[in-house]
Design a protein around this motif. Structure first.
Motif, PDB file in Angstrom:
ATOM      1  N   SER A   1       0.839  -1.194   0.000  1.00 30.67           N
ATOM      2  CA  SER A   1       0.000   0.000   0.000  1.00 30.67           C
ATOM      3  C   SER A   1       0.875   1.245   0.000  1.00 30.67           C
ATOM      4  O   SER A   1       1.574   1.505   0.986  1.00 30.67           O
ATOM      5  N   SER A   2       0.814   1.999  -1.088  1.00 36.14           N
ATOM      6  CA  SER A   2       1.569   3.253  -1.118  1.00 36.14           C
ATOM      7  C   SER A   2       0.988   4.242  -0.103  1.00 36.14           C
ATOM      8  O   SER A   2       1.723   5.069   0.446  1.00 36.14           O
ATOM      9  N   GLY A   3      -0.311   4.133   0.170  1.00 38.27           N
ATOM     10  CA  GLY A   3      -0.937   5.004   1.160  1.00 38.27           C
ATOM     11  C   GLY A   3      -0.375   4.793   2.553  1.00 38.27           C
ATOM     12  O   GLY A   3      -0.125   5.751   3.284  1.00 38.27           O
ATOM     13  N   VAL A   4      -0.171   3.538   2.918  1.00 37.92           N
ATOM     14  CA  VAL A   4       0.392   3.235   4.241  1.00 37.92           C
ATOM     15  C   VAL A   4       1.833   3.732   4.313  1.00 37.92           C
ATOM     16  O   VAL A   4       2.230   4.362   5.292  1.00 37.92           O
TER      17      VAL A   4
ATOM     18  N   LEU B   1       1.477  -1.838  10.396  1.00 37.32           N
ATOM     19  CA  LEU B   1       0.742  -3.071  10.099  1.00 37.32           C
ATOM     20  C   LEU B   1      -0.751  -2.902  10.354  1.00 37.32           C
ATOM     21  O   LEU B   1      -1.584  -3.392   9.581  1.00 37.32           O
ATOM     22  N   ALA B   2      -1.109  -2.214  11.419  1.00 39.82           N
ATOM     23  CA  ALA B   2      -2.522  -1.989  11.720  1.00 39.82           C
ATOM     24  C   ALA B   2      -3.172  -1.123  10.638  1.00 39.82           C
ATOM     25  O   ALA B   2      -4.329  -1.358  10.253  1.00 39.82           O
ATOM     26  N   ALA B   3      -2.440  -0.150  10.131  1.00 40.30           N
ATOM     27  CA  ALA B   3      -2.969   0.694   9.055  1.00 40.30           C
ATOM     28  C   ALA B   3      -3.243  -0.141   7.816  1.00 40.30           C
ATOM     29  O   ALA B   3      -4.271   0.041   7.149  1.00 40.30           O
ATOM     30  N   ARG B   4      -2.351  -1.063   7.520  1.00 37.11           N
ATOM     31  CA  ARG B   4      -2.589  -1.929   6.357  1.00 37.11           C
ATOM     32  C   ARG B   4      -3.801  -2.821   6.591  1.00 37.11           C
ATOM     33  O   ARG B   4      -4.629  -3.017   5.693  1.00 37.11           O
ATOM     34  N   LEU B   5      -3.925  -3.384   7.778  1.00 36.33           N
ATOM     35  CA  LEU B   5      -5.067  -4.247   8.071  1.00 36.33           C
ATOM     36  C   LEU B   5      -6.397  -3.512   7.929  1.00 36.33           C
ATOM     37  O   LEU B   5      -7.378  -4.077   7.485  1.00 36.33           O
ATOM     38  N   ARG B   6      -6.414  -2.230   8.290  1.00 41.95           N
ATOM     39  CA  ARG B   6      -7.654  -1.456   8.163  1.00 41.95           C
ATOM     40  C   ARG B   6      -8.068  -1.306   6.700  1.00 41.95           C
ATOM     41  O   ARG B   6      -9.246  -1.092   6.412  1.00 41.95           O
ATOM     42  N   GLN B   7      -7.131  -1.421   5.788  1.00 43.70           N
ATOM     43  CA  GLN B   7      -7.436  -1.289   4.359  1.00 43.70           C
ATOM     44  C   GLN B   7      -7.991  -2.577   3.748  1.00 43.70           C
ATOM     45  O   GLN B   7      -8.561  -2.537   2.661  1.00 43.70           O
TER      46      GLN B   7
END
Length: 120
Positions: free
Chosen positions: A72-75, A112-118
């Motif tokens: 994720s480029s956003g993360v 990692l939590a930010a990626r999981l939210r996606q």
């Protein structure tokens, strides 16, 4: 075509020399703790943890650093300033952790939590 190993992450990490193996194992252990439903798979030709069929995270050892790929480029962009302050470079989709720079566990967990939210 050669079939992919059934445990590509486990097999990849087992072949890494120390001290890289320990660092990569620790990142994957954190990722698994945050997403116990994650399974091993291949994404973009990298051994990765997969959640719901989506790439969650891959960690690769390179000549100059450990590459952390949250797919994720956003993360990556969200945490780029925090990482830069530590001396950790980023690209559009990768976090490049030098051997001499520790990645704080709290920051790793936030990434990692930010990626999981996606991932739906």
């Amino acid at each position: 075509m050669i079939p992919a190993p059934e445990q590509p992450v486990t097999d990849y990490v087992a072949d890494l020399p120390e001290p890289r193996r320990g660092r990569v194992e620790a990142i994957y252990a954190t990722a698994r703790r945050l997403a116990p439903e994650a399974v091993e798979g291949m994404k973009y030709a990298m051994p990765a943890l997969v959640v719901g069929g989506k790439g969650y995270v891959a960690v690769m050892s390179t000549k100059k650093h450990i590459g952390l790929y949250p797919f994720s480029s956003g993360v990556v962009g969200e945490f780029a300033d925090d990482l830069a302050a530590l001396g950790i470079a980023t690209t559009k989709g990768a976090i490049q952790i030098p051997d001499e720079v520790p990645l704080p566990s709290e920051l790793l967990e936030q990434i990692l939590a930010a990626r999981l939210r996606q991932i739906p």
